[in-house]
Design an enzyme around this catalytic site. Structure first.
Site, PDB file in Angstrom:
ATOM      1  N   GLN A  29      -2.659  -3.572 -15.106  1.00 35.26           N
ATOM      2  CA  GLN A  29      -3.403  -4.827 -14.989  1.00 35.26           C
ATOM      3  C   GLN A  29      -4.704  -4.658 -14.209  1.00 35.26           C
ATOM      4  OE1 GLN A  29      -2.377  -8.033 -16.239  1.00 35.26           O
ATOM      5  NE2 GLN A  29      -0.907  -6.809 -17.394  1.00 35.26           N
TER       6      GLN A  29
ATOM      7  N   THR B 238      -4.582  -8.298  -1.166  1.00 29.90           N
ATOM      8  CA  THR B 238      -3.331  -7.787  -0.619  1.00 29.90           C
ATOM      9  C   THR B 238      -3.638  -6.653   0.333  1.00 29.90           C
ATOM     10  OG1 THR B 238      -2.148  -8.314  -2.669  1.00 29.90           O
ATOM     11  CG2 THR B 238      -1.083  -6.746  -1.173  1.00 29.90           C
ATOM     12  N   LEU B 239      -3.093  -6.721   1.532  1.00 29.54           N
ATOM     13  CA  LEU B 239      -3.361  -5.706   2.548  1.00 29.54           C
ATOM     14  C   LEU B 239      -2.678  -4.394   2.187  1.00 29.54           C
ATOM     15  CD1 LEU B 239      -4.870  -5.700   5.335  1.00 29.54           C
ATOM     16  CD2 LEU B 239      -2.597  -5.833   6.382  1.00 29.54           C
ATOM     17  N   TRP B 240      -3.463  -3.327   2.148  1.00 30.21           N
ATOM     18  CA  TRP B 240      -2.940  -1.992   1.852  1.00 30.21           C
ATOM     19  C   TRP B 240      -2.068  -1.527   3.006  1.00 30.21           C
ATOM     20  CZ3 TRP B 240      -4.244   0.475  -2.762  1.00 30.21           C
ATOM     21  CH2 TRP B 240      -3.850   1.804  -2.893  1.00 30.21           C
ATOM     22  N   LEU B 241      -0.916  -0.970   2.696  1.00 27.92           N
ATOM     23  CA  LEU B 241      -0.031  -0.470   3.747  1.00 27.92           C
ATOM     24  C   LEU B 241      -0.635   0.769   4.402  1.00 27.92           C
ATOM     25  CD1 LEU B 241       3.397  -0.954   1.954  1.00 27.92           C
ATOM     26  CD2 LEU B 241       2.541  -2.244   3.908  1.00 27.92           C
TER      27      LEU B 241
ATOM     28  N   LYS C  85      -7.143  -9.120  -6.772  1.00 29.06           N
ATOM     29  CA  LYS C  85      -6.733  -9.519  -8.119  1.00 29.06           C
ATOM     30  C   LYS C  85      -7.457 -10.806  -8.480  1.00 29.06           C
ATOM     31  CE  LYS C  85      -2.312  -7.141  -8.186  1.00 29.06           C
ATOM     32  NZ  LYS C  85      -0.864  -7.172  -8.491  1.00 29.06           N
TER      33      LYS C  85
ATOM     34  N   ASP D 130       9.519  -8.519 -14.323  1.00 24.64           N
ATOM     35  CA  ASP D 130       8.736  -7.314 -14.622  1.00 24.64           C
ATOM     36  C   ASP D 130       8.906  -6.218 -13.572  1.00 24.64           C
ATOM     37  OD1 ASP D 130       6.856  -6.042 -16.401  1.00 24.64           O
ATOM     38  OD2 ASP D 130       5.311  -6.325 -14.880  1.00 24.64           O
TER      39      ASP D 130
ATOM     40  N   GLU E  16       9.099   0.367  -4.988  1.00 25.66           N
ATOM     41  CA  GLU E  16       8.680   1.353  -3.993  1.00 25.66           C
ATOM     42  C   GLU E  16       9.478   1.204  -2.704  1.00 25.66           C
ATOM     43  OE1 GLU E  16       5.554   1.121  -6.949  1.00 25.66           O
ATOM     44  OE2 GLU E  16       6.418  -0.462  -5.705  1.00 25.66           O
TER      45      GLU E  16
END
Length: 409
Positions: free
Chosen positions: A107, A222-225, A123, A289, A294
Site C-alpha cells: 500500500q 505512525t512513530l517508527w520503533l 499514510k 488482513d 511482527e
C-alpha cells in the site's frame, strides 16, 4: 468414640480445612487480580483525553528519546504516560526534513524524517469518513483514520502493543516536495487543482494517486520503533490464502488450534494468548488482513505481538467478519485481564471511550458514527463467543491467568 472413628473424623476435617483454605486463597487471589484490573480500567478512563501539548516534564530529553525509552519487550508505551500528548504533538508539528517512498509493502505510504531525526510513516487520506468499502473484508486502500482509531483502541483495551499514531495535515508543495528524494518526487503529479503522488509499492499505480485538497493533504503518522528493537516477521497461523477457492487449514479443520499448540512459539509462553488478544482487537476494528505479524527479534516467543499496520480496518461498519475470531473460538482460551476489560467496556462504554480518546486528534472526527456503533455490537459478539466456550469447557479451562510484571527501569 473409637480410635478408628476419631482418625477418620480427623482426616475428614483435615480435608475440609485444606479445601476451604485453598478455595479461599484462590478466591482472594482472583478477587485481588480483578480489583487490580478494575483499578487499571479506571486509570485508563481518567487518562483517555490526550491534549496535544508541547510541554515536556523531562526538559533535558527530546520527545523522541522519551518515546524510545518507553519500549520494552511487552509494551510500546507504559500505562502511565503523562508525556504522551507532548510526543504526539511533536509527531504532528515537527518540521519534515526528509521525505522518501515508504518501506516495501502493498500500500501507498511515505517515510518521513522529522526534525530531531525521528522516522514516521505517513499514510494519506484516500476515502471520506462515510465511504463504505465494498467487497472482501480486506478490500480497498489503506485507511489513515483506521490507524489513528486502532491506536486509541489499543490504549482502551490495555494492550499497549501498537506504535503511537496521530493525524497530521501536510502541505505537499511546501513541506514535502522541497525535501523529497528523487524517487518520491518522480511520483508527484497535478490532477485538476490538486497535488497528488502515487509512491512506490506493490499496488501503487500512476493511475491511482493519492490527492490533496489543493496542496493540503490529510493523513496519519505512525512513530517508527527504535532501531535498537529490530523486528522479526512471522506468518500468522490463522492467515488467509488470498486465493479464490483455496482455503487455509484453519478454515476447514476445527481441531486446527490443537496443531498450533504443538508448534513453537505457540507451545509455551504468551504468544498464543497474544494471537487471541489480536483476534479480538482485529474483529472489533474489522481487520481481516493480518496475514503476518511482527515481534521483536530473537525473543524466543517472549515478546509481544506488535499491532502494526492496522489500516485495513473500519471499511464497512455493516460487515462483521466472524472468521477473524477463529483463534478465539477454535482455541477457547482468553486472558482473564482481557476478559475483564471487555466486560468493563459493555453497555456503550467502548464507543464512548473511543470517541473521547480520539477527540483531540487533529483529524477529528476520526470515525463516523456507524463505525463507532459497530464496535459496541462486535463487542457483544465477542462476549457471546467466550460464553459459548465457558458453557462448553468451563471457566477454569477458558479463562487463563497470564499477568506479567512489566518493567520500564
Amino acid at each position: 468414640m473409637k480410635l478408628k472413628q476419631r482418625v477418620v473424623l480427623l482426616a475428614i476435617l483435615l480435608v475440609i480445612f485444606i479445601f476451604t483454605k485453598v478455595f479461599l486463597i484462590d478466591n482472594l487471589d482472583t478477587s485481588a487480580a480483578n480489583r487490580e484490573d478494575q483499578r487499571a480500567f479506571q486509570r485508563m478512563l481518567a487518562g483517555l483525553r490526550v491534549a496535544l501539548d508541547p510541554r515536556l516534564e523531562h526538559t533535558l530529553q527530546s520527545p523522541w528519546e522519551i518515546a524510545a525509552q518507553w519500549v520494552v519487550p511487552r509494551e510500546v508505551y507504559p500505562e502511565d504516560t503523562p508525556e504522551l500528548g507532548a510526543v504526539m504533538h511533536a509527531m504532528t508539528t515537527k518540521k519534515i526534513v526528509k521525505a522518501d517512498v515508504g518501506y516495501k509493502g502493498t500500500q501507498l505510504k511515505a517515510l518521513l524524517i522529522l526534525e530531531g531525526g525521528q522516522k514516521v510513516v505517513f499514510k494519506p487520506k484516500r476515502y471520506a469518513r462515510d465511504y463504505i468499502v465494498e467487497g472482501e473484508p480486506y478490500a480497498g486502500y489503506d485507511r489513515h483514520n483506521a490507524e489513528v482509531a486502532a491506536f486509541h483502541l489499543d490504549r482502551i483495551l490495555g494492550f499497549r502493543r501498537a506504535p503511537l499514531v496521530v493525524g497530521r495535515f501536510v502541505n505537499l508543495r511546501t513541506e514535502i516536495k522541497p525535501v523529497a528524494t528523487e524517487q518520491l518526487l518522480g511520483t508527484f503529479m497535478t490532477v485538476g487543482n490538486n497535488t497528488c503522488f502515487y509512491g512506490k509499492c506493490y499496488y501503487c499505480r500512476e493511475t491511482e494517486p493519492a490527492c490533496a485538497d489543493g496542496d493540503m493533504m490529510e493523513g496519519s503518522v505512525t512513530l517508527w520503533l527504535p532501531d535498537v528493537w529490530p523486528l522479526q516477521k512471522h506468518r500468522h497461523p490463522w492467515g488467509r490464502t488470498y486465493r479464490e477457492g483455496k482455503l487455509a487449514r484453519w478454515e476447514y479443520d476445527e481441531s486446527y488450534c490443537d496443531a498450533v499448540k504443538k508448534t513453537s512459539p505457540y507451545d509455551s509462553g504468551p504468544r498464543l494468548l497474544d494471537i487471541i488478544d489480536t483476534a479480538i482487537f482485529d474483529y472489533l476494528i474489522g481487520n481481516a488482513d493480518r496475514h503476518h505479524y511482527e515481534s521483536f527479534q530473537d525473543d524466543e516467543g517472549a515478546s509481544m505481538l506488535i499491532l502494526l499496520d492496522n489500516a485495513k480496518s473500519f471499511g464497512n461498519p455493516a460487515l462483521d467478519e466472524r472468521s477473524i475470531l477463529a483463534p478465539l473460538y477454535q482455541c477457547c482460551i482468553i486472558r482473564v485481564s482481557t476478559w475483564n476489560r471487555l466486560n468493563y467496556l459493555k453497555n456503550g462504554v467502548l464507543k464512548s471511550a473511543l470517541k473521547t480518546a480520539m477527540s483531540h486528534d487533529p483529524i477529528s472526527p476520526v470515525l463516523s458514527d456507524p463505525h463507532l456503533d459497530a464496535l459496541d455490537q462486535r463487542l457483544l459478539s465477542i462476549l457471546a463467543t467466550v460464553k459459548q466456550c465457558t458453557d462448553q469447557f468451563g471457566p477454569d479451562a477458558v479463562l487463563v491467568e497470564d499477568r506479567m510484571t512489566l518493567s520500564h527501569l
